[in-house]
Design a protein around this motif. Structure first.
Motif, PDB file in Angstrom:
ATOM      1  N   GLY A  59      -5.405 -36.264 -36.338  1.00 49.48           N
ATOM      2  CA  GLY A  59      -6.449 -36.640 -36.271  1.00 49.48           C
ATOM      3  C   GLY A  59      -7.621 -35.508 -35.889  1.00 49.48           C
ATOM      4  N   VAL A  60      -7.389 -34.493 -36.034  1.00 53.24           N
ATOM      5  CA  VAL A  60      -8.081 -32.734 -36.159  1.00 53.24           C
ATOM      6  C   VAL A  60      -8.980 -32.655 -37.988  1.00 53.24           C
ATOM      7  CG1 VAL A  60      -8.705 -30.726 -35.669  1.00 53.24           C
ATOM      8  CG2 VAL A  60      -6.367 -32.121 -34.985  1.00 53.24           C
ATOM      9  N   ASN A  61     -10.523 -32.808 -37.540  1.00 49.43           N
ATOM     10  CA  ASN A  61     -11.998 -32.902 -38.299  1.00 49.43           C
ATOM     11  C   ASN A  61     -10.972 -30.963 -38.601  1.00 49.43           C
ATOM     12  OD1 ASN A  61     -13.169 -31.433 -40.504  1.00 49.43           O
ATOM     13  ND2 ASN A  61     -14.439 -33.251 -39.473  1.00 49.43           N
ATOM     14  N   ALA A  62     -10.216 -30.718 -39.641  1.00 45.93           N
ATOM     15  CA  ALA A  62      -9.347 -29.909 -40.437  1.00 45.93           C
ATOM     16  C   ALA A  62     -10.569 -28.815 -40.434  1.00 45.93           C
ATOM     17  CB  ALA A  62      -8.708 -29.205 -41.698  1.00 45.93           C
ATOM     18  N   SER A  63     -11.278 -28.878 -41.595  1.00 50.69           N
ATOM     19  CA  SER A  63     -11.902 -28.009 -41.943  1.00 50.69           C
ATOM     20  C   SER A  63     -13.355 -27.243 -40.671  1.00 50.69           C
ATOM     21  CB  SER A  63     -12.926 -29.038 -43.328  1.00 50.69           C
ATOM     22  OG  SER A  63     -13.336 -30.082 -42.764  1.00 50.69           O
ATOM     23  N   GLU A  64     -13.577 -28.779 -39.710  1.00 51.82           N
ATOM     24  CA  GLU A  64     -14.325 -27.531 -39.201  1.00 51.82           C
ATOM     25  C   GLU A  64     -14.129 -26.988 -38.473  1.00 51.82           C
ATOM     26  OE1 GLU A  64     -18.074 -28.657 -38.261  1.00 51.82           O
ATOM     27  OE2 GLU A  64     -17.882 -29.170 -39.573  1.00 51.82           O
ATOM     28  N   ALA A  65     -12.420 -27.056 -37.776  1.00 44.67           N
ATOM     29  CA  ALA A  65     -11.745 -26.794 -37.049  1.00 44.67           C
ATOM     30  C   ALA A  65     -11.793 -24.706 -37.733  1.00 44.67           C
ATOM     31  CB  ALA A  65     -10.120 -26.807 -36.679  1.00 44.67           C
ATOM     32  N   LYS A  66     -11.864 -24.858 -39.585  1.00 41.87           N
ATOM     33  CA  LYS A  66     -11.201 -23.790 -40.229  1.00 41.87           C
ATOM     34  C   LYS A  66     -12.260 -23.275 -39.771  1.00 41.87           C
ATOM     35  CE  LYS A  66      -7.790 -25.517 -42.781  1.00 41.87           C
ATOM     36  NZ  LYS A  66      -7.309 -25.608 -44.551  1.00 41.87           N
ATOM     37  N   LYS A  67     -13.466 -23.657 -40.194  1.00 44.79           N
ATOM     38  CA  LYS A  67     -15.148 -22.451 -39.710  1.00 44.79           C
ATOM     39  C   LYS A  67     -14.718 -22.602 -38.906  1.00 44.79           C
ATOM     40  CE  LYS A  67     -18.666 -25.226 -39.112  1.00 44.79           C
ATOM     41  NZ  LYS A  67     -20.174 -26.011 -39.393  1.00 44.79           N
ATOM     42  N   TYR A  68     -14.848 -22.987 -37.241  1.00 43.13           N
ATOM     43  CA  TYR A  68     -15.175 -22.810 -36.143  1.00 43.13           C
ATOM     44  C   TYR A  68     -13.964 -21.267 -35.675  1.00 43.13           C
ATOM     45  CZ  TYR A  68     -17.253 -27.196 -34.781  1.00 43.13           C
ATOM     46  OH  TYR A  68     -18.531 -28.060 -35.553  1.00 43.13           O
ATOM     47  N   PHE A  69     -13.005 -21.226 -36.423  1.00 45.88           N
ATOM     48  CA  PHE A  69     -11.689 -20.584 -35.857  1.00 45.88           C
ATOM     49  C   PHE A  69     -12.150 -19.529 -36.314  1.00 45.88           C
ATOM     50  CE2 PHE A  69      -7.830 -18.967 -37.283  1.00 45.88           C
ATOM     51  CZ  PHE A  69      -7.824 -18.509 -36.179  1.00 45.88           C
ATOM     52  N   LYS A  70     -12.920 -19.221 -37.752  1.00 52.62           N
ATOM     53  CA  LYS A  70     -13.388 -18.256 -38.484  1.00 52.62           C
ATOM     54  C   LYS A  70     -14.115 -17.984 -37.690  1.00 52.62           C
ATOM     55  CE  LYS A  70     -13.061 -19.123 -42.641  1.00 52.62           C
ATOM     56  NZ  LYS A  70     -13.728 -19.684 -44.765  1.00 52.62           N
ATOM     57  N   GLN A  71     -15.347 -17.982 -37.357  1.00 51.72           N
ATOM     58  CA  GLN A  71     -16.159 -17.424 -36.794  1.00 51.72           C
ATOM     59  C   GLN A  71     -15.879 -17.463 -35.316  1.00 51.72           C
ATOM     60  OE1 GLN A  71     -19.039 -21.172 -36.326  1.00 51.72           O
ATOM     61  NE2 GLN A  71     -19.742 -20.720 -38.404  1.00 51.72           N
ATOM     62  N   SER A  72     -15.105 -17.524 -34.233  1.00 55.31           N
ATOM     63  CA  SER A  72     -14.492 -17.010 -33.577  1.00 55.31           C
ATOM     64  C   SER A  72     -13.446 -16.264 -33.429  1.00 55.31           C
ATOM     65  CB  SER A  72     -15.226 -17.932 -32.273  1.00 55.31           C
ATOM     66  OG  SER A  72     -15.713 -18.986 -32.415  1.00 55.31           O
ATOM     67  N   CYS A  73     -12.508 -16.714 -33.794  1.00 55.11           N
ATOM     68  CA  CYS A  73     -11.355 -16.393 -33.627  1.00 55.11           C
ATOM     69  C   CYS A  73     -10.337 -15.546 -34.689  1.00 55.11           C
ATOM     70  CB  CYS A  73      -9.926 -17.346 -33.822  1.00 55.11           C
ATOM     71  SG  CYS A  73     -10.901 -18.984 -32.640  1.00 55.11           S
ATOM     72  N   GLY A 108      -9.476 -17.162 -21.479  1.00 50.55           N
ATOM     73  CA  GLY A 108      -8.955 -15.521 -22.590  1.00 50.55           C
ATOM     74  C   GLY A 108      -7.420 -16.177 -21.609  1.00 50.55           C
ATOM     75  N   LYS A 109      -7.045 -15.052 -21.555  1.00 50.55           N
ATOM     76  CA  LYS A 109      -5.058 -14.788 -21.414  1.00 50.55           C
ATOM     77  C   LYS A 109      -4.705 -12.954 -22.071  1.00 50.55           C
ATOM     78  CE  LYS A 109      -0.595 -16.519 -21.835  1.00 50.55           C
ATOM     79  NZ  LYS A 109       0.552 -17.114 -22.548  1.00 50.55           N
ATOM     80  N   GLY A 110      -4.466 -12.194 -21.366  1.00 49.43           N
ATOM     81  CA  GLY A 110      -3.513 -11.002 -22.167  1.00 49.43           C
ATOM     82  C   GLY A 110      -5.587  -9.846 -22.104  1.00 49.43           C
ATOM     83  N   ALA A 111      -4.788  -9.232 -23.388  1.00 43.76           N
ATOM     84  CA  ALA A 111      -6.393  -8.826 -23.842  1.00 43.76           C
ATOM     85  C   ALA A 111      -7.550  -9.500 -24.295  1.00 43.76           C
ATOM     86  CB  ALA A 111      -6.009  -8.064 -24.546  1.00 43.76           C
ATOM     87  N   MET A 112      -7.370 -10.957 -24.560  1.00 38.51           N
ATOM     88  CA  MET A 112      -7.827 -11.737 -25.285  1.00 38.51           C
ATOM     89  C   MET A 112      -8.955 -12.214 -24.374  1.00 38.51           C
ATOM     90  SD  MET A 112      -7.579 -15.808 -26.808  1.00 38.51           S
ATOM     91  CE  MET A 112      -9.372 -16.892 -26.223  1.00 38.51           C
ATOM     92  N   PRO A 113     -10.609 -11.772 -24.538  1.00 40.27           N
ATOM     93  CA  PRO A 113     -11.579 -12.177 -23.250  1.00 40.27           C
ATOM     94  C   PRO A 113     -10.956 -13.545 -23.614  1.00 40.27           C
ATOM     95  CG  PRO A 113     -12.207 -11.262 -25.593  1.00 40.27           C
ATOM     96  CD  PRO A 113     -10.928 -10.848 -25.399  1.00 40.27           C
ATOM     97  N   GLY A 114     -12.278 -14.601 -22.465  1.00 36.55           N
ATOM     98  CA  GLY A 114     -12.501 -15.817 -22.005  1.00 36.55           C
ATOM     99  C   GLY A 114     -13.815 -15.877 -23.369  1.00 36.55           C
ATOM    100  N   ASN A 115     -13.907 -17.754 -23.286  1.00 36.74           N
ATOM    101  CA  ASN A 115     -15.496 -17.674 -23.633  1.00 36.74           C
ATOM    102  C   ASN A 115     -15.464 -17.587 -25.325  1.00 36.74           C
ATOM    103  OD1 ASN A 115     -16.088 -19.431 -21.693  1.00 36.74           O
ATOM    104  ND2 ASN A 115     -17.122 -17.752 -20.865  1.00 36.74           N
ATOM    105  N   MET A 116     -14.467 -17.309 -25.878  1.00 33.90           N
ATOM    106  CA  MET A 116     -14.976 -16.988 -27.655  1.00 33.90           C
ATOM    107  C   MET A 116     -14.834 -18.018 -28.644  1.00 33.90           C
ATOM    108  SD  MET A 116     -13.718 -13.612 -27.661  1.00 33.90           S
ATOM    109  CE  MET A 116     -13.904 -13.836 -29.070  1.00 33.90           C
ATOM    110  N   ALA A 117     -15.553 -19.526 -27.550  1.00 36.98           N
ATOM    111  CA  ALA A 117     -15.864 -20.453 -28.186  1.00 36.98           C
ATOM    112  C   ALA A 117     -15.857 -21.407 -27.125  1.00 36.98           C
ATOM    113  CB  ALA A 117     -14.446 -21.307 -29.222  1.00 36.98           C
ATOM    114  N   SER A 118     -16.506 -22.136 -27.552  1.00 34.24           N
ATOM    115  CA  SER A 118     -17.056 -23.631 -25.885  1.00 34.24           C
ATOM    116  C   SER A 118     -17.365 -24.521 -26.765  1.00 34.24           C
ATOM    117  CB  SER A 118     -18.521 -22.770 -24.991  1.00 34.24           C
ATOM    118  OG  SER A 118     -19.711 -22.794 -26.639  1.00 34.24           O
TER     119      SER A 118
END
Length: 133
Positions: A59-73, A108-118
Motif C-alpha cells: 500500500g505504498v506509493n512507490a514512485s513517491e518513495a523513490k523520489k524521496y529516497f533519491k533526494q535524501s538517501c 540515525g544509526k552508526g555513521a548515518m546522521p539523523g533527520n535525513m528525511a522527516s
C-alpha cells in the motif's frame, strides 16, 4: 601529524558531502546515474515488472518513495539500494520493520546522521523500504 589530520578532515568532508543532498531538483538524474533511473522505473525494484510507480503490495506509493529516497538517501545507499558509502538496503525489510526503519531515518544509526528525511517523506521511505525483502 598535520598531513594526517588534513587527510582525515578531507576524507570526512568527502563522506559527509556524499550523504547530504536533497537540494537537487532531479533534472539531471538520468544522466548522472548513466540512465539507471530509467531502467529502474521500467523494470521496478527486485525484479518486479511494471512502470515502477503506483501502489505496491504494502500500500505504498512507490514512485513517491523513490523520489524521496533519491533526494535524501541515494547519495549514500545508491539509486538501486545496493549501497555506496552506506549499507545495502535491497533486503532491509527482512531485517527491520517499518517502525524500526523510520526510527533509523529520524535518529540515525552508526555513521548515518539523523533527520535525513522527516514527516511524510520519512514515513513514505520507511514503508517502502520495509517492503524490500
Amino acid at each position: 601529524m598535520k598531513k594526517q589530520l588534513l587527510a582525515v578532515l578531507f576524507g570526512s568532508a568527502l563522506v559527509l558531502g556524499a550523504c547530504g543532498g536533497g537540494g537537487d531538483n532531479g533534472a539531471d538524474d538520468a544522466t548522472e546515474n548513466g540512465g539507471e533511473d530509467q531502467t529502474e522505473e521500467q523494470t521496478g525494484d527486485n525484479g518486479d515488472t511494471g512502470d515502477g510507480g503506483g501502489e505496491t503490495a504494502g500500500g505504498v506509493n512507490a514512485s513517491e518513495a523513490k523520489k524521496y529516497f533519491k533526494q535524501s538517501c541515494a547519495g549514500c545507499h545508491g539509486a538501486d539500494l545496493s549501497g555506496n558509502n552506506g549499507p545495502n538496503l535491497q533486503t532491509i525489510g527482512s531485517q527491520y520493520s517499518k517502525d524500526q526503519i523510520l526510527n533509523i531515518i529520524k535518529n540515525g544509526k552508526g555513521a548515518m546522521p539523523g533527520n535525513m528525511a522527516s514527516g511524510e517523506e520519512a514515513e513514505t521511505i520507511a514503508a517502502w523500504l520495509a517492503t524490500k525483502k
